[in-house]
Design a protein around this motif. Structure first.
Motif, PDB file in Angstrom:
ATOM      1  N   GLU B 435      40.499  27.237   7.792  1.00 56.31           N
ATOM      2  CA  GLU B 435      41.272  28.277   8.491  1.00 56.31           C
ATOM      3  C   GLU B 435      41.765  27.768   9.841  1.00 56.31           C
ATOM      4  OE1 GLU B 435      38.949  32.227   6.729  1.00 56.31           O
ATOM      5  OE2 GLU B 435      38.277  31.300   8.590  1.00 56.31           O
ATOM      6  N   MET B 439      45.585  27.274  10.935  1.00 56.86           N
ATOM      7  CA  MET B 439      46.120  27.956  12.115  1.00 56.86           C
ATOM      8  C   MET B 439      46.842  26.958  13.029  1.00 56.86           C
ATOM      9  SD  MET B 439      44.167  30.350  14.913  1.00 56.86           S
ATOM     10  CE  MET B 439      44.321  31.887  14.016  1.00 56.86           C
ATOM     11  N   ILE B 440      46.277  25.776  13.183  1.00 60.22           N
ATOM     12  CA  ILE B 440      46.911  24.767  14.037  1.00 60.22           C
ATOM     13  C   ILE B 440      48.264  24.358  13.447  1.00 60.22           C
ATOM     14  CG2 ILE B 440      46.700  22.402  14.926  1.00 60.22           C
ATOM     15  CD1 ILE B 440      43.576  22.982  14.935  1.00 60.22           C
ATOM     16  N   ALA B 442      50.121  26.198  11.395  1.00 57.11           N
ATOM     17  CA  ALA B 442      51.040  27.338  11.520  1.00 57.11           C
ATOM     18  C   ALA B 442      51.625  27.395  12.927  1.00 57.11           C
ATOM     19  CB  ALA B 442      50.315  28.640  11.177  1.00 57.11           C
ATOM     20  N   GLY B 443      50.793  27.097  13.910  1.00 56.12           N
ATOM     21  CA  GLY B 443      51.278  27.078  15.286  1.00 56.12           C
ATOM     22  C   GLY B 443      52.279  25.960  15.506  1.00 56.12           C
ATOM     23  N   GLU B 446      55.605  26.949  14.275  1.00 60.32           N
ATOM     24  CA  GLU B 446      56.034  28.269  14.745  1.00 60.32           C
ATOM     25  C   GLU B 446      57.479  28.292  15.246  1.00 60.32           C
ATOM     26  OE1 GLU B 446      55.976  32.143  16.723  1.00 60.32           O
ATOM     27  OE2 GLU B 446      56.583  30.218  17.560  1.00 60.32           O
ATOM     28  N   ARG B 462      52.489  31.380   3.922  1.00 61.36           N
ATOM     29  CA  ARG B 462      51.625  31.364   2.738  1.00 61.36           C
ATOM     30  C   ARG B 462      51.765  30.042   1.989  1.00 61.36           C
ATOM     31  NH1 ARG B 462      49.267  36.412   1.485  1.00 61.36           N
ATOM     32  NH2 ARG B 462      48.600  35.465  -0.457  1.00 61.36           N
TER      33      ARG B 462
END
Lengths: 266, 473
Positions: B435, B439-440, B442-443, B446, B462
């Motif tokens: 996770e 998250m890293i 996804a950032g 971004e 996703r």
């Protein structure tokens, strides 16, 4: 019943270099302890080891949460068990907003993520948005963070004081049983120290045990400890009431060095 | 803005490639000639389509160019493409639907599984759906039709608007441009044709969806977008295919004409199966005060070679390429951007983000050219690469040619690894290692996801999550 975090005769270090040489310390939920000591005495190492930093090794001794060893647990498991570390140097995660991060962290710690329904819609494994927003708004108010920070990237471009306050916001949202505040006052001016301390004070209560790690006495003007411990060369060498912090402030660490330096080396 | 409900409806997208996209339909095609490519196949395609002679001629000439041009040797390895085994044209159905009810049952089911009709109802101005070589469904909401917007498959546009078509077709990407543009010119079929009249703002997106179903098939759609003065349109394409042992080929050409003061945004979420060669030529010309934006997400394919281009031909024109690539196991994604400043006061921005995992390899290949006379131009290129493990690889090939003095050029490149301190920090807040890494990532992407409509941002995140699964430990 109040939870207990017990560090028992802990020997630990990094890359074969022993830093902690038999640390003993017991913290109960609802208590505030201060851990003081000169630079290099092992305070931050202890903080990292409590949280499970992968670079550090434990040679012997144990860390027990309500009698169960946590040494085999990964950092995320420790977080879910109720342990929190406010970092001395919080890490920036560019592109991830504070709100997004906190929603996922809160969901993980409170077990929403574990209940993940594979067939469920997006967000079914997260704390409901409305509930989360309400909590976040309240927590931001409590620790004195402008609501606009919810949309900023986590610690990215934050000032020193903003980073430390963000740690306290996380503490407020994650509601751990035990929080280790690692030099939360370092690098802050006196107003920022007061602001952060006020945030912490609003969170203390019977549900939270706090270990305030600090080099200076000044944060203890705002956060009143029940117990003060002095660490020197990898060990807790003195423990006492709040008056011990004042004594240190007055006499400095040389006094500790004189009293315990030789004995430890001998 | 999407509501919670929209997001729930989109929940399944990207869950699991094999399950969601990897299914295949039985082949019940009305026409599937032999594999391989020669002038006879060109005539068969042209006959099937009932095209005017100029187009037939155009195809034949393009085939000769294709044969003459050598395979590119400067990028990823293309040596295993066997041009003789590919089916260059497959006609899946006899007619095109204007409503989903008219689409043959099995094909309709495919698109339903992919969530297309639902998306159309909820947040799109129009939809095109291409299955193998032909567009099987096409619709545009009446309100836009009334304003003179044309949104058709490219074959129908050739029939219905022959003059408009001929005026612009192959003017931006001529067959001689490169080997795969020549191949596309020879055998093109399907794609979208969009015409937006002066001053018309199509304020919700048009979408096309491309699906390869059969094995060993080539898809060669051709898209042409003409935005008249002061108009606006956002076009989105998505692509998937089942997973077959044999490799497939996708070689598209996209041409865009952005006239004075118009703005076109072209968004791609490319999620081909990991055995598709994706070799695409995308180019736009932007006239005075016009804006062209390419938003390009590449997650799938075995090999991708794609460098969306903007030719800034008019004073004050602006071009943007925002791309992300995720190269997982066995993938080589060679993507980038090409910006040509050919007029004064033009501006451009390129942001490229790549993520490499396992032995995946991503490259940024970019050309930034400021021609003589393009004074007071400003250009900025930022390429960031993120490596997830020691086996992954990233390369940057920036080419910059500047023929003017009075310009501002910025170029930054960075390579980073997922930091242990970042992982530890996030894990200390209860996130598992996977996770935390997700998250890293996804950032990291971004800057791209925030440019997407909510529905697509959710889908992209996703898809990334899916790529990240099992990447740790």
């Amino acid at each position: 019943m109040a939870s207990v975090l017990e560090i028992r005769d802990l020997y630990a270090g990094i890359e074969g270099q022993e830093i902690l040489k038999g640390v003993n310390l017991t913290l109960r939920q609802g208590e505030i302890h201060a851990l003081m000591g000169p630079n290099g005495s092992g305070k931050s190492t202890l903080a990292y080891i409590i949280m499970g930093h992968p670079h550090y090794e434990v040679y012997s001794g144990d860390i027990l949460l309500d009698g169960e060893s946590i040494l085999e647990m990964a950092p995320d498991e420790r977080a879910r068990a109720g342990i929190f570390l406010a970092f001395q140097y919080p890490v920036a995660i560019p592109g991830v907003t504070v709100a997004n991060f906190l929603r996922q962290a809160v969901s993980a710690v409170r077990g929403y993520t574990a209940q993940k329904d594979e067939e469920g819609p997006v967000g079914s494994n997260l704390i409901p948005m409305r509930e989360f927003r309400k909590e976040l708004t309240e927590a931001m108010q409590l620790v004195g963070i402008d609501p606009s920070f919810a949309r900023r990237y986590l610690n990215d471009g934050f000032s020193g004081g903003e980073k430390k306050r963000m740690e306290i916001l996380q503490l407020a949202m994650l509601r751990p049983k035990f929080a280790v505040l690692d030099e939360t006052d370092s690098g802050l001016d006196i107003d920022a120290v007061r602001a952060v301390a006020e945030g912490v004070n609003r969170l203390v209560g019977p549900e939270l045990g706090v270990l305030v790690i600090t080099h200076y006495q000044r944060i203890l003007n705002y956060i009143q400890p029940d117990r003060v411990h002095v660490m020197y060369d990898g060990r807790v060498v003195l423990s006492g009431g709040p008056e011990l912090a004042l004594q240190l402030e007055e006499k400095g660490y040389d006094w500790v060095r004189q009293q315990f330096g030789n004995a430890v080396k001998a | 803005m999407a509501t919670e409900r929209d997001r729930e409806l989109l929940a399944g997208i990207g869950e699991d490639y094999e399950e969601r996209y990897g299914f295949r339909d039985p082949e019940k095609y009305v026409f599937k000639p032999r594999p391989g490519l020669d002038h006879e196949i060109i005539d068969i395609i042209s006959d099937m389509k009932g095209e005017p002679d100029w187009m037939r001629q155009f195809r034949h000439e393009a085939l000769d160019i294709f044969w003459k041009k050598p395979m590119p040797t400067w990028g990823p390895d293309l040596s295993s493409i066997n041009f003789d085994e590919i089916y260059y044209y497959i006609k899946p159905t006899d007619r095109q639907g204007r409503t989903w009810d008219e689409v043959p049952e099995e094909i309709k089911r495919t698109f339903e599984r992919l969530g297309i009709p639902e998306a159309e109802r909820k947040f799109l101005a129009g939809v095109g759906a291409q299955y193998e070589s032909e567009v099987v469904y096409h619709s545009l909401k009446e309100e836009w039709e009334k304003k003179g917007v044309i949104f058709l498959d490219t074959d129908t546009a050739l029939k219905e608007y022959p003059d408009l078509f001929r005026e612009y077709f192959a003017t931006v990407v001529p067959p001689s441009d490169n080997k795969f543009a020549a191949l596309n010119s020879a055998v093109w079929s399907g794609g979208s044709f969009i015409y937006v009249p002066e001053g018309v703002h199509v304020d919700i997106p048009l979408q096309a969806y491309f699906r390869i179903n059969a094995q060993n098939v080539g898809q060669f759609e051709r898209t042409l977008i003409i935005a008249e003065k002061g108009s606006y349109v956002h076009y989105i394409e998505g692509c998937t295919a089942p997973i077959y042992a044999e490799e497939s080929l996708h070689a598209a050409v996209v041409e865009i004409i952005v006239k004075e003061g118009a703005r076109v945004r072209y968004t791609t979420i490319q999620n081909w199966a990991k055995n598709v060669y994706n070799l695409v030529t995308k180019r736009a010309v932007a006239y005075e005060g016009a804006t062209m934006e390419w938003i390009d997400g590449n997650l799938g394919s075995k090999v991708t070679m794609k460098y969306p281009a903007v030719y800034l031909l008019g004073k004050g024109a602006h071009g943007e390429v925002l791309s992300i690539a995720f190269a997982g196991k066995g993938q080589h994604i060679d993507a980038g951007a090409k910006i040509i400043h050919a007029a004064p006061y033009t501006t451009s921005r390129v942001i490229s983000k790549s993520i490499s995992k396992a032995d995946g390899r991503s490259s940024y290949r970019g050309l930034l050219k400021v021609g003589r006379g393009a004074h007071h131009s400003k250009a900025n290129v930022v390429c960031d690469a993120l490596l997830l493990d020691p086996e992954s690889r990233t390369d940057t090939y920036p080419y910059i040619e500047i023929a003017e003095d009075d310009v501002e050029i910025g170029h930054e490149a960075s390579v980073s690894k997922i930091g242990e301190e970042q992982l530890f920090y996030l894990m200390s807040r209860g996130l598992s290692e996977e996770e935390a890494a997700t998250m890293i990532v996804a950032g990291f992407i971004e800057p791209m996801t925030k440019e997407l409509p909510m529905e697509y941002a959710v889908e992209l995140n996703r898809l990334i999550q899916l790529e990240m699964e099992g990447s740790i430990g």
